[in-house]
Design a protein around this motif. Structure first.
Motif, mmCIF file in Angstrom:
data_model
loop_
_atom_site.group_PDB
_atom_site.id
_atom_site.type_symbol
_atom_site.label_atom_id
_atom_site.label_comp_id
_atom_site.label_asym_id
_atom_site.label_seq_id
_atom_site.Cartn_x
_atom_site.Cartn_y
_atom_site.Cartn_z
ATOM 1 N N ASP A 143 0.842 -1.199 0.000
ATOM 2 C CA ASP A 143 0.000 0.000 0.000
ATOM 3 C C ASP A 143 0.875 1.245 0.000
ATOM 4 O O ASP A 143 1.959 1.267 0.584
ATOM 5 C CB ASP A 143 -0.964 0.030 1.194
ATOM 6 C CG ASP A 143 -2.128 0.964 0.924
ATOM 7 O OD1 ASP A 143 -3.211 0.483 0.512
ATOM 8 O OD2 ASP A 143 -1.963 2.207 1.077
ATOM 9 N N THR A 183 -12.127 3.018 2.793
ATOM 10 C CA THR A 183 -12.334 1.993 3.826
ATOM 11 C C THR A 183 -12.323 2.549 5.250
ATOM 12 O O THR A 183 -12.920 1.950 6.148
ATOM 13 C CB THR A 183 -11.256 0.890 3.634
ATOM 14 O OG1 THR A 183 -11.441 0.345 2.333
ATOM 15 C CG2 THR A 183 -11.332 -0.197 4.661
ATOM 16 N N GLN A 243 -21.159 0.734 8.011
ATOM 17 C CA GLN A 243 -22.423 -0.008 8.096
ATOM 18 C C GLN A 243 -22.313 -1.247 7.202
ATOM 19 O O GLN A 243 -22.055 -1.124 5.999
ATOM 20 C CB GLN A 243 -23.585 0.869 7.638
ATOM 21 C CG GLN A 243 -23.792 2.091 8.524
ATOM 22 C CD GLN A 243 -25.153 2.739 8.329
ATOM 23 O OE1 GLN A 243 -25.842 2.509 7.333
ATOM 24 N NE2 GLN A 243 -25.555 3.561 9.277
ATOM 25 N N VAL A 245 3.087 1.819 -5.823
ATOM 26 C CA VAL A 245 3.485 0.973 -6.958
ATOM 27 C C VAL A 245 3.332 1.805 -8.225
ATOM 28 O O VAL A 245 2.288 2.442 -8.439
ATOM 29 C CB VAL A 245 2.593 -0.287 -7.013
ATOM 30 C CG1 VAL A 245 2.819 -1.066 -8.302
ATOM 31 C CG2 VAL A 245 2.878 -1.161 -5.795
ATOM 32 N N GLY A 273 -18.111 1.079 -5.524
ATOM 33 C CA GLY A 273 -19.052 2.112 -5.070
ATOM 34 C C GLY A 273 -19.256 2.094 -3.565
ATOM 35 O O GLY A 273 -18.314 1.869 -2.801
ATOM 36 N N THR A 315 -19.792 -3.727 2.957
ATOM 37 C CA THR A 315 -20.845 -4.727 3.122
ATOM 38 C C THR A 315 -20.541 -5.999 2.336
ATOM 39 O O THR A 315 -20.832 -7.102 2.804
ATOM 40 C CB THR A 315 -22.187 -4.121 2.652
ATOM 41 O OG1 THR A 315 -22.466 -2.974 3.444
ATOM 42 C CG2 THR A 315 -23.335 -5.106 2.758
HETATM 43 C C1 FAD Z 1 -17.984 8.412 3.040
HETATM 44 C C2 FAD Z 1 -18.168 6.975 2.685
HETATM 45 C C3 FAD Z 1 -19.110 6.211 3.374
HETATM 46 C C4 FAD Z 1 -19.271 4.863 3.061
HETATM 47 N N1 FAD Z 1 -20.082 4.086 3.848
HETATM 48 C C5 FAD Z 1 -20.160 2.750 3.599
HETATM 49 C C6 FAD Z 1 -20.928 1.908 4.440
HETATM 50 O O1 FAD Z 1 -21.465 2.329 5.458
HETATM 51 N N2 FAD Z 1 -21.061 0.601 4.095
HETATM 52 C C7 FAD Z 1 -20.447 0.075 2.979
HETATM 53 O O2 FAD Z 1 -20.637 -1.099 2.682
HETATM 54 N N3 FAD Z 1 -19.648 0.841 2.216
HETATM 55 C C8 FAD Z 1 -19.488 2.155 2.489
HETATM 56 N N4 FAD Z 1 -18.698 2.935 1.710
HETATM 57 C C9 FAD Z 1 -17.995 2.323 0.580
HETATM 58 C C10 FAD Z 1 -16.727 1.599 1.011
HETATM 59 O O3 FAD Z 1 -16.036 2.348 1.989
HETATM 60 C C11 FAD Z 1 -15.851 1.365 -0.235
HETATM 61 O O4 FAD Z 1 -16.607 0.638 -1.187
HETATM 62 C C12 FAD Z 1 -14.613 0.553 0.080
HETATM 63 O O5 FAD Z 1 -13.947 1.059 1.204
HETATM 64 C C13 FAD Z 1 -13.670 0.527 -1.131
HETATM 65 O O6 FAD Z 1 -12.533 -0.199 -0.742
HETATM 66 P P1 FAD Z 1 -11.252 -0.280 -1.662
HETATM 67 O O7 FAD Z 1 -10.343 -1.271 -1.038
HETATM 68 O O8 FAD Z 1 -11.668 -0.493 -3.085
HETATM 69 O O9 FAD Z 1 -10.627 1.204 -1.655
HETATM 70 P P2 FAD Z 1 -9.777 2.050 -0.586
HETATM 71 O O10 FAD Z 1 -10.239 1.843 0.791
HETATM 72 O O11 FAD Z 1 -9.785 3.449 -1.098
HETATM 73 O O12 FAD Z 1 -8.324 1.443 -0.687
HETATM 74 C C14 FAD Z 1 -7.496 1.569 -1.815
HETATM 75 C C15 FAD Z 1 -6.066 1.469 -1.337
HETATM 76 O O13 FAD Z 1 -5.224 1.342 -2.485
HETATM 77 C C16 FAD Z 1 -4.027 2.038 -2.224
HETATM 78 N N5 FAD Z 1 -3.424 2.328 -3.537
HETATM 79 C C17 FAD Z 1 -4.025 2.883 -4.619
HETATM 80 N N6 FAD Z 1 -3.153 2.964 -5.643
HETATM 81 C C18 FAD Z 1 -1.977 2.451 -5.194
HETATM 82 C C19 FAD Z 1 -0.680 2.266 -5.785
HETATM 83 N N7 FAD Z 1 -0.423 2.603 -7.041
HETATM 84 N N8 FAD Z 1 0.306 1.734 -5.014
HETATM 85 C C20 FAD Z 1 0.082 1.351 -3.731
HETATM 86 N N9 FAD Z 1 -1.141 1.510 -3.130
HETATM 87 C C21 FAD Z 1 -2.138 2.041 -3.854
HETATM 88 C C22 FAD Z 1 -4.469 3.279 -1.462
HETATM 89 O O14 FAD Z 1 -3.397 3.789 -0.690
HETATM 90 C C23 FAD Z 1 -5.601 2.717 -0.598
HETATM 91 O O15 FAD Z 1 -5.132 2.344 0.690
HETATM 92 C C24 FAD Z 1 -18.511 4.286 2.004
HETATM 93 C C25 FAD Z 1 -17.577 5.049 1.319
HETATM 94 C C26 FAD Z 1 -17.384 6.380 1.662
HETATM 95 C C27 FAD Z 1 -16.337 7.180 0.923
#
Ligand code: FAD
Length: 394
Positions: free
Chosen positions: A32, A41, A47, A171, A362, A367
Protein backbone atom coordinates in the motif's frame (compact mmCIF):
# COMPACT_ATOMS: atom_id res chain seq x y z
CA UNK A 1 11.67 -14.41 -3.40
CA UNK A 2 8.83 -15.03 -5.83
CA UNK A 3 5.31 -14.60 -4.44
CA UNK A 4 2.19 -16.54 -5.48
CA UNK A 5 0.29 -13.26 -5.66
CA UNK A 6 1.15 -9.57 -5.32
CA UNK A 7 -1.77 -7.40 -4.18
CA UNK A 8 -1.57 -3.66 -4.76
CA UNK A 9 -3.82 -1.60 -2.44
CA UNK A 10 -4.76 -2.64 1.10
CA UNK A 11 -8.21 -1.13 1.57
CA UNK A 12 -11.03 -3.53 2.42
CA UNK A 13 -10.79 -5.20 -1.02
CA UNK A 14 -7.02 -5.72 -1.12
CA UNK A 15 -6.78 -6.69 2.57
CA UNK A 16 -9.51 -9.32 2.26
CA UNK A 17 -7.90 -10.62 -0.94
CA UNK A 18 -4.71 -11.13 1.09
CA UNK A 19 -6.72 -12.79 3.90
CA UNK A 20 -8.29 -15.31 1.50
CA UNK A 21 -5.04 -16.04 -0.37
CA UNK A 22 -3.25 -16.66 2.95
CA UNK A 23 -6.06 -18.96 4.08
CA UNK A 24 -5.43 -21.10 1.02
CA UNK A 25 -1.74 -21.34 1.87
CA UNK A 26 -0.33 -18.89 -0.69
CA UNK A 27 2.73 -16.64 -0.35
CA UNK A 28 1.42 -13.12 -0.56
CA UNK A 29 2.92 -9.69 -1.15
CA UNK A 30 0.57 -6.86 -0.04
CA UNK A 31 1.61 -3.30 -0.90
CA UNK A 32 0.00 0.00 0.00
CA UNK A 33 1.09 3.54 -0.74
CA UNK A 34 0.25 4.62 2.79
CA UNK A 35 1.51 3.83 6.30
CA UNK A 36 -2.04 3.19 7.50
CA UNK A 37 -5.35 2.62 5.75
CA UNK A 38 -6.55 6.03 4.55
CA UNK A 39 -8.95 5.46 1.64
CA UNK A 40 -12.71 4.96 1.48
CA UNK A 41 -12.33 1.99 3.83
CA UNK A 42 -11.68 4.24 6.83
CA UNK A 43 -13.68 7.29 5.81
CA UNK A 44 -16.99 5.46 5.74
CA UNK A 45 -19.90 4.77 8.08
CA UNK A 46 -18.87 1.18 8.67
CA UNK A 47 -22.42 -0.01 8.10
CA UNK A 48 -22.44 -3.67 7.02
CA UNK A 49 -25.92 -3.74 5.56
CA UNK A 50 -26.83 -6.59 3.16
CA UNK A 51 -30.42 -5.40 3.77
CA UNK A 52 -29.83 -2.45 1.42
CA UNK A 53 -28.27 -4.43 -1.45
CA UNK A 54 -30.03 -5.64 -4.57
CA UNK A 55 -31.58 -9.00 -3.89
CA UNK A 56 -29.53 -11.23 -6.13
CA UNK A 57 -25.76 -11.06 -6.25
CA UNK A 58 -25.03 -8.24 -3.81
CA UNK A 59 -27.29 -9.28 -0.96
CA UNK A 60 -25.83 -12.79 -1.19
CA UNK A 61 -22.31 -11.38 -1.06
CA UNK A 62 -23.35 -9.20 1.88
CA UNK A 63 -24.75 -12.20 3.75
CA UNK A 64 -21.56 -14.20 3.16
CA UNK A 65 -19.51 -11.16 4.24
CA UNK A 66 -21.36 -11.12 7.59
CA UNK A 67 -20.08 -14.68 8.13
CA UNK A 68 -16.55 -13.67 7.16
CA UNK A 69 -16.59 -10.67 9.51
CA UNK A 70 -17.85 -13.12 12.14
CA UNK A 71 -14.54 -15.01 11.79
CA UNK A 72 -12.70 -11.82 12.78
CA UNK A 73 -14.84 -10.50 15.63
CA UNK A 74 -12.88 -12.30 18.35
CA UNK A 75 -9.70 -10.56 17.12
CA UNK A 76 -11.33 -7.14 17.23
CA UNK A 77 -14.39 -7.17 19.52
CA UNK A 78 -14.38 -3.39 19.95
CA UNK A 79 -14.16 -2.75 16.18
CA UNK A 80 -16.81 -5.14 14.82
CA UNK A 81 -20.20 -5.29 16.52
CA UNK A 82 -23.42 -7.15 15.74
CA UNK A 83 -26.05 -4.65 16.86
CA UNK A 84 -28.38 -4.72 13.84
CA UNK A 85 -29.70 -2.18 11.34
CA UNK A 86 -32.93 -0.24 11.75
CA UNK A 87 -34.69 1.41 8.79
CA UNK A 88 -37.18 4.07 9.87
CA UNK A 89 -40.12 5.15 7.70
CA UNK A 90 -41.38 8.74 7.79
CA UNK A 91 -44.83 8.21 6.21
CA UNK A 92 -47.47 5.52 5.68
CA UNK A 93 -46.28 4.73 2.12
CA UNK A 94 -42.70 4.10 3.30
CA UNK A 95 -44.05 1.92 6.12
CA UNK A 96 -45.84 -0.18 3.47
CA UNK A 97 -42.55 -0.56 1.59
CA UNK A 98 -40.91 -1.82 4.79
CA UNK A 99 -43.77 -4.33 5.18
CA UNK A 100 -43.27 -5.52 1.59
CA UNK A 101 -39.53 -5.80 2.18
CA UNK A 102 -40.18 -7.85 5.32
CA UNK A 103 -42.30 -10.29 3.26
CA UNK A 104 -39.50 -10.62 0.70
CA UNK A 105 -37.06 -11.26 3.55
CA UNK A 106 -39.30 -14.05 4.91
CA UNK A 107 -39.44 -15.63 1.44
CA UNK A 108 -35.66 -15.39 1.03
CA UNK A 109 -34.89 -16.52 4.57
CA UNK A 110 -33.24 -13.27 5.71
CA UNK A 111 -34.22 -12.35 9.26
CA UNK A 112 -36.02 -9.04 9.79
CA UNK A 113 -38.61 -7.73 12.23
CA UNK A 114 -41.23 -5.01 11.76
CA UNK A 115 -41.27 -2.49 14.62
CA UNK A 116 -44.02 -0.11 15.67
CA UNK A 117 -43.10 3.56 16.22
CA UNK A 118 -43.09 2.89 19.99
CA UNK A 119 -40.73 -0.07 19.55
CA UNK A 120 -38.46 2.07 17.35
CA UNK A 121 -38.29 4.75 20.04
CA UNK A 122 -37.66 2.12 22.69
CA UNK A 123 -34.55 1.14 20.72
CA UNK A 124 -33.54 4.71 19.85
CA UNK A 125 -35.02 7.16 22.37
CA UNK A 126 -34.24 10.41 20.48
CA UNK A 127 -36.19 9.36 17.34
CA UNK A 128 -38.58 12.25 16.68
CA UNK A 129 -42.21 11.28 17.26
CA UNK A 130 -43.49 13.16 14.22
CA UNK A 131 -40.90 11.51 11.95
CA UNK A 132 -41.09 7.85 12.87
CA UNK A 133 -44.03 5.93 11.38
CA UNK A 134 -42.54 2.44 11.82
CA UNK A 135 -39.36 0.51 11.32
CA UNK A 136 -37.74 -2.63 9.96
CA UNK A 137 -34.97 -4.17 12.06
CA UNK A 138 -32.29 -6.57 10.77
CA UNK A 139 -30.89 -7.91 14.06
CA UNK A 140 -27.95 -9.87 12.59
CA UNK A 141 -26.33 -7.00 10.68
CA UNK A 142 -23.04 -5.51 11.84
CA UNK A 143 -21.17 -2.22 12.18
CA UNK A 144 -17.47 -1.63 11.98
CA UNK A 145 -15.41 1.04 13.66
CA UNK A 146 -13.54 1.13 10.38
CA UNK A 147 -10.28 2.89 11.35
CA UNK A 148 -9.84 0.60 14.33
CA UNK A 149 -10.89 -2.45 12.35
CA UNK A 150 -8.29 -1.80 9.65
CA UNK A 151 -5.62 -1.19 12.29
CA UNK A 152 -6.32 -4.63 13.80
CA UNK A 153 -6.72 -6.25 10.38
CA UNK A 154 -3.37 -4.93 9.09
CA UNK A 155 -1.71 -6.10 12.33
CA UNK A 156 -3.33 -9.54 11.98
CA UNK A 157 -2.15 -9.82 8.36
CA UNK A 158 1.33 -8.54 9.27
CA UNK A 159 1.68 -11.38 11.80
CA UNK A 160 1.15 -14.04 9.11
CA UNK A 161 4.39 -15.79 8.18
CA UNK A 162 3.38 -16.10 4.51
CA UNK A 163 2.69 -12.38 4.09
CA UNK A 164 5.19 -9.71 3.17
CA UNK A 165 3.44 -6.36 3.83
CA UNK A 166 5.05 -3.28 2.30
CA UNK A 167 3.54 -0.01 3.54
CA UNK A 168 4.33 3.55 2.43
CA UNK A 169 5.26 2.07 -0.96
CA UNK A 170 3.44 3.40 -4.04
CA UNK A 171 3.49 0.97 -6.96
CA UNK A 172 4.29 2.67 -10.26
CA UNK A 173 4.08 -0.27 -12.68
CA UNK A 174 2.86 -3.85 -12.84
CA UNK A 175 4.09 -5.69 -15.94
CA UNK A 176 4.74 -9.09 -17.47
CA UNK A 177 8.44 -9.98 -17.31
CA UNK A 178 10.13 -13.14 -18.58
CA UNK A 179 9.84 -14.97 -15.23
CA UNK A 180 6.37 -13.83 -14.10
CA UNK A 181 4.92 -10.49 -13.07
CA UNK A 182 7.14 -7.61 -12.00
CA UNK A 183 5.79 -5.09 -9.46
CA UNK A 184 7.81 -1.90 -9.64
CA UNK A 185 7.68 0.44 -6.63
CA UNK A 186 8.48 4.16 -6.46
CA UNK A 187 11.36 3.22 -4.14
CA UNK A 188 13.04 1.49 -7.10
CA UNK A 189 12.42 -2.04 -5.79
CA UNK A 190 10.96 -4.62 -8.17
CA UNK A 191 9.12 -7.62 -6.70
CA UNK A 192 8.47 -10.81 -8.59
CA UNK A 193 5.21 -12.71 -8.40
CA UNK A 194 3.26 -15.39 -10.30
CA UNK A 195 0.27 -13.09 -10.54
CA UNK A 196 -0.91 -9.64 -9.46
CA UNK A 197 -4.18 -8.19 -8.25
CA UNK A 198 -4.70 -4.44 -8.20
CA UNK A 199 -7.31 -3.00 -5.79
CA UNK A 200 -6.53 0.70 -6.13
CA UNK A 201 -9.82 2.23 -4.87
CA UNK A 202 -10.48 5.55 -6.59
CA UNK A 203 -6.85 6.02 -7.73
CA UNK A 204 -7.60 5.29 -11.38
CA UNK A 205 -4.88 7.30 -13.06
CA UNK A 206 -1.75 5.50 -11.77
CA UNK A 207 -1.92 1.90 -13.02
CA UNK A 208 -3.68 0.85 -16.24
CA UNK A 209 -5.47 4.20 -16.68
CA UNK A 210 -6.48 3.19 -20.23
CA UNK A 211 -8.66 0.44 -18.67
CA UNK A 212 -9.85 2.33 -15.60
CA UNK A 213 -10.43 5.88 -16.80
CA UNK A 214 -13.39 5.14 -19.06
CA UNK A 215 -16.98 6.28 -19.45
CA UNK A 216 -18.17 3.23 -17.52
CA UNK A 217 -16.44 4.45 -14.37
CA UNK A 218 -17.27 7.45 -12.24
CA UNK A 219 -15.90 8.97 -9.06
CA UNK A 220 -18.10 9.87 -6.14
CA UNK A 221 -17.36 12.41 -3.42
CA UNK A 222 -19.24 12.11 -0.11
CA UNK A 223 -19.46 14.55 2.81
CA UNK A 224 -19.52 13.22 6.37
CA UNK A 225 -19.94 14.76 9.82
CA UNK A 226 -19.16 13.62 13.35
CA UNK A 227 -20.79 15.18 16.41
CA UNK A 228 -19.15 15.70 19.75
CA UNK A 229 -19.71 12.64 21.99
CA UNK A 230 -23.04 12.06 23.76
CA UNK A 231 -22.82 10.54 27.21
CA UNK A 232 -26.40 9.42 27.71
CA UNK A 233 -27.76 8.99 24.17
CA UNK A 234 -27.60 5.46 22.74
CA UNK A 235 -28.07 4.75 19.02
CA UNK A 236 -27.23 1.05 18.66
CA UNK A 237 -26.10 -0.40 15.31
CA UNK A 238 -26.92 1.24 11.99
CA UNK A 239 -29.74 3.75 11.64
CA UNK A 240 -31.10 4.27 8.10
CA UNK A 241 -33.96 6.57 7.23
CA UNK A 242 -36.65 7.58 4.75
CA UNK A 243 -34.42 8.91 1.98
CA UNK A 244 -32.35 5.71 2.21
CA UNK A 245 -35.48 3.58 1.66
CA UNK A 246 -35.91 5.53 -1.57
CA UNK A 247 -32.23 5.19 -2.54
CA UNK A 248 -31.06 1.66 -1.69
CA UNK A 249 -31.39 -1.00 -4.38
CA UNK A 250 -33.14 -3.62 -2.21
CA UNK A 251 -36.32 -1.55 -1.88
CA UNK A 252 -36.68 -1.26 -5.66
CA UNK A 253 -37.80 -4.92 -5.57
CA UNK A 254 -40.87 -4.02 -3.48
CA UNK A 255 -44.06 -4.10 -5.59
CA UNK A 256 -45.13 -0.58 -4.56
CA UNK A 257 -41.72 1.09 -4.68
CA UNK A 258 -42.63 2.90 -7.89
CA UNK A 259 -45.79 4.30 -6.24
CA UNK A 260 -43.89 6.06 -3.44
CA UNK A 261 -44.88 9.75 -3.45
CA UNK A 262 -42.14 12.31 -4.05
CA UNK A 263 -40.64 13.35 -0.70
CA UNK A 264 -41.79 16.80 0.42
CA UNK A 265 -38.30 18.28 0.68
CA UNK A 266 -35.97 20.64 -1.12
CA UNK A 267 -35.05 19.12 -4.55
CA UNK A 268 -31.38 19.81 -3.72
CA UNK A 269 -31.43 16.70 -1.50
CA UNK A 270 -31.95 14.56 -4.60
CA UNK A 271 -29.58 16.61 -6.75
CA UNK A 272 -26.79 16.26 -4.16
CA UNK A 273 -27.52 12.59 -3.45
CA UNK A 274 -28.27 13.27 0.21
CA UNK A 275 -29.81 10.56 2.37
CA UNK A 276 -29.50 10.29 6.11
CA UNK A 277 -27.56 7.56 7.89
CA UNK A 278 -26.31 7.51 11.47
CA UNK A 279 -23.87 5.35 13.39
CA UNK A 280 -22.62 5.91 16.91
CA UNK A 281 -18.95 5.34 17.71
CA UNK A 282 -17.62 3.86 20.94
CA UNK A 283 -16.85 7.34 22.33
CA UNK A 284 -20.54 8.30 22.00
CA UNK A 285 -20.11 10.57 18.97
CA UNK A 286 -22.54 10.14 16.05
CA UNK A 287 -21.41 9.88 12.45
CA UNK A 288 -23.98 11.61 10.25
CA UNK A 289 -24.07 11.71 6.46
CA UNK A 290 -24.03 11.64 3.54
CA UNK A 291 -24.12 13.26 0.10
CA UNK A 292 -23.01 12.11 -3.35
CA UNK A 293 -21.43 14.34 -5.99
CA UNK A 294 -20.35 12.58 -9.16
CA UNK A 295 -17.28 13.24 -11.33
CA UNK A 296 -16.12 11.73 -14.57
CA UNK A 297 -13.43 9.10 -14.24
CA UNK A 298 -12.07 10.17 -17.62
CA UNK A 299 -10.30 13.06 -15.92
CA UNK A 300 -9.57 12.58 -12.22
CA UNK A 301 -8.34 16.19 -12.18
CA UNK A 302 -11.99 17.29 -12.06
CA UNK A 303 -12.47 15.73 -8.62
CA UNK A 304 -12.67 18.49 -6.05
CA UNK A 305 -11.54 18.39 -2.42
CA UNK A 306 -13.69 21.11 -0.86
CA UNK A 307 -16.20 20.60 1.94
CA UNK A 308 -19.32 22.46 0.81
CA UNK A 309 -21.12 24.10 3.73
CA UNK A 310 -24.46 24.19 1.88
CA UNK A 311 -24.38 20.37 1.75
CA UNK A 312 -23.63 20.10 5.46
CA UNK A 313 -26.50 22.51 6.16
CA UNK A 314 -28.94 20.28 4.25
CA UNK A 315 -27.64 17.15 6.01
CA UNK A 316 -28.01 18.81 9.42
CA UNK A 317 -31.53 20.09 8.68
CA UNK A 318 -32.75 16.58 7.79
CA UNK A 319 -30.87 15.04 10.74
CA UNK A 320 -32.67 17.43 13.12
CA UNK A 321 -36.05 16.26 11.76
CA UNK A 322 -35.09 12.67 12.59
CA UNK A 323 -33.28 12.74 15.93
CA UNK A 324 -33.95 15.07 18.86
CA UNK A 325 -30.42 15.35 20.24
CA UNK A 326 -29.31 17.58 23.14
CA UNK A 327 -26.93 19.30 20.72
CA UNK A 328 -25.70 19.13 17.13
CA UNK A 329 -22.15 20.31 17.80
CA UNK A 330 -19.97 19.04 14.99
CA UNK A 331 -16.49 17.94 16.00
CA UNK A 332 -15.22 16.73 12.61
CA UNK A 333 -16.13 16.95 8.93
CA UNK A 334 -14.47 15.06 6.10
CA UNK A 335 -14.85 13.90 2.51
CA UNK A 336 -14.64 10.34 1.26
CA UNK A 337 -14.16 9.22 -2.32
CA UNK A 338 -14.84 6.00 -4.17
CA UNK A 339 -14.92 4.79 -7.73
CA UNK A 340 -18.00 3.16 -9.15
CA UNK A 341 -18.57 1.02 -12.22
CA UNK A 342 -21.89 2.06 -13.73
CA UNK A 343 -23.14 -1.10 -15.48
CA UNK A 344 -22.43 -4.01 -13.15
CA UNK A 345 -21.54 -2.21 -9.94
CA UNK A 346 -17.99 -3.60 -9.95
CA UNK A 347 -14.96 -3.31 -12.23
CA UNK A 348 -13.40 -6.75 -12.75
CA UNK A 349 -10.88 -7.14 -15.53
CA UNK A 350 -7.73 -9.01 -16.40
CA UNK A 351 -5.23 -6.58 -17.93
CA UNK A 352 -3.05 -9.55 -18.95
CA UNK A 353 -3.22 -13.29 -18.32
CA UNK A 354 -1.96 -12.92 -14.74
CA UNK A 355 -2.64 -9.25 -13.96
CA UNK A 356 -6.09 -8.59 -12.54
CA UNK A 357 -7.94 -5.40 -11.57
CA UNK A 358 -10.82 -5.09 -9.07
CA UNK A 359 -12.30 -1.73 -8.08
CA UNK A 360 -15.36 0.43 -8.72
CA UNK A 361 -17.43 -1.22 -5.98
CA UNK A 362 -19.05 2.11 -5.07
CA UNK A 363 -20.82 2.49 -1.73
CA UNK A 364 -21.08 -1.22 -0.89
CA UNK A 365 -17.46 -2.25 -0.32
CA UNK A 366 -17.66 -2.69 3.47
CA UNK A 367 -20.85 -4.73 3.12
CA UNK A 368 -19.87 -7.02 0.25
CA UNK A 369 -16.08 -6.72 -0.18
CA UNK A 370 -15.02 -9.67 2.03
CA UNK A 371 -17.16 -12.19 0.12
CA UNK A 372 -16.48 -10.62 -3.28
CA UNK A 373 -12.74 -11.02 -2.73
CA UNK A 374 -13.21 -14.64 -1.61
CA UNK A 375 -14.67 -15.37 -5.05
CA UNK A 376 -12.13 -13.24 -6.89
CA UNK A 377 -9.15 -14.96 -5.22
CA UNK A 378 -10.64 -18.42 -5.87
CA UNK A 379 -11.13 -17.54 -9.56
CA UNK A 380 -7.64 -16.13 -9.93
CA UNK A 381 -6.00 -19.27 -8.56
CA UNK A 382 -8.31 -21.52 -10.59
CA UNK A 383 -7.28 -19.42 -13.62
CA UNK A 384 -10.88 -18.65 -14.57
CA UNK A 385 -11.48 -15.37 -16.43
CA UNK A 386 -12.11 -12.72 -13.80
CA UNK A 387 -14.83 -11.02 -15.83
CA UNK A 388 -16.92 -14.19 -15.59
CA UNK A 389 -16.57 -14.82 -11.88
CA UNK A 390 -19.95 -13.30 -10.97
CA UNK A 391 -21.68 -13.57 -14.31
CA UNK A 392 -24.34 -16.12 -13.37
CA UNK A 393 -25.82 -13.87 -10.73
CA UNK A 394 -26.02 -10.48 -12.44
C1 FAD B 1 -17.98 8.41 3.04
C2 FAD B 1 -18.17 6.98 2.68
C3 FAD B 1 -19.11 6.21 3.37
C4 FAD B 1 -19.27 4.86 3.06
N1 FAD B 1 -20.08 4.09 3.85
C5 FAD B 1 -20.16 2.75 3.60
C6 FAD B 1 -20.93 1.91 4.44
O1 FAD B 1 -21.47 2.33 5.46
N2 FAD B 1 -21.06 0.60 4.09
C7 FAD B 1 -20.45 0.07 2.98
O2 FAD B 1 -20.64 -1.10 2.68
N3 FAD B 1 -19.65 0.84 2.22
C8 FAD B 1 -19.49 2.16 2.49
N4 FAD B 1 -18.70 2.93 1.71
C9 FAD B 1 -18.00 2.32 0.58
C10 FAD B 1 -16.73 1.60 1.01
O3 FAD B 1 -16.04 2.35 1.99
C11 FAD B 1 -15.85 1.37 -0.24
O4 FAD B 1 -16.61 0.64 -1.19
C12 FAD B 1 -14.61 0.55 0.08
O5 FAD B 1 -13.95 1.06 1.20
C13 FAD B 1 -13.67 0.53 -1.13
O6 FAD B 1 -12.53 -0.20 -0.74
P1 FAD B 1 -11.25 -0.28 -1.66
O7 FAD B 1 -10.34 -1.27 -1.04
O8 FAD B 1 -11.67 -0.49 -3.08
O9 FAD B 1 -10.63 1.20 -1.66
P2 FAD B 1 -9.78 2.05 -0.59
O10 FAD B 1 -10.24 1.84 0.79
O11 FAD B 1 -9.78 3.45 -1.10
O12 FAD B 1 -8.32 1.44 -0.69
C14 FAD B 1 -7.50 1.57 -1.81
C15 FAD B 1 -6.07 1.47 -1.34
O13 FAD B 1 -5.22 1.34 -2.48
C16 FAD B 1 -4.03 2.04 -2.22
N5 FAD B 1 -3.42 2.33 -3.54
C17 FAD B 1 -4.02 2.88 -4.62
N6 FAD B 1 -3.15 2.96 -5.64
C18 FAD B 1 -1.98 2.45 -5.19
C19 FAD B 1 -0.68 2.27 -5.78
N7 FAD B 1 -0.42 2.60 -7.04
N8 FAD B 1 0.31 1.73 -5.01
C20 FAD B 1 0.08 1.35 -3.73
N9 FAD B 1 -1.14 1.51 -3.13
C21 FAD B 1 -2.14 2.04 -3.85
C22 FAD B 1 -4.47 3.28 -1.46
O14 FAD B 1 -3.40 3.79 -0.69
C23 FAD B 1 -5.60 2.72 -0.60
O15 FAD B 1 -5.13 2.34 0.69
C24 FAD B 1 -18.51 4.29 2.00
C25 FAD B 1 -17.58 5.05 1.32
C26 FAD B 1 -17.38 6.38 1.66
C27 FAD B 1 -16.34 7.18 0.92
Amino acid sequence: MKFDIAIVGAGVLGSFAAYHALKSGKKVLLIDASTKSHGATVRNFGQIVPSGMNLNLWRNLGRRSLELYGELTSLMPDALKQQGSLYVASCAEETSILEEMHEINCETDYTSKLLTPTQCRKRIAPLAQGYCHGGLLYPQEMSSESTLMMKYFWKHLDDEANLHFKKATPVIAVEEVHSGIGVRCSTGEIHLSERALICCGHQLSHLFPHLLQTKKMQLSKLQMLRTQPFEKIKVPGNLLTALTIRRYEAFKSCPNYKNLPKPQIDPDYKKLGIHLLFRQSADGSLIIGDSHEYFSALDSGTLDYEIRQEINTLIMAEAKRILNLPHYNIARAWNGYYSQENNRGIFLKSAAEHIHLVTGIGGKGMTTGPALMERVVKNIFEENPLEECLIDEY
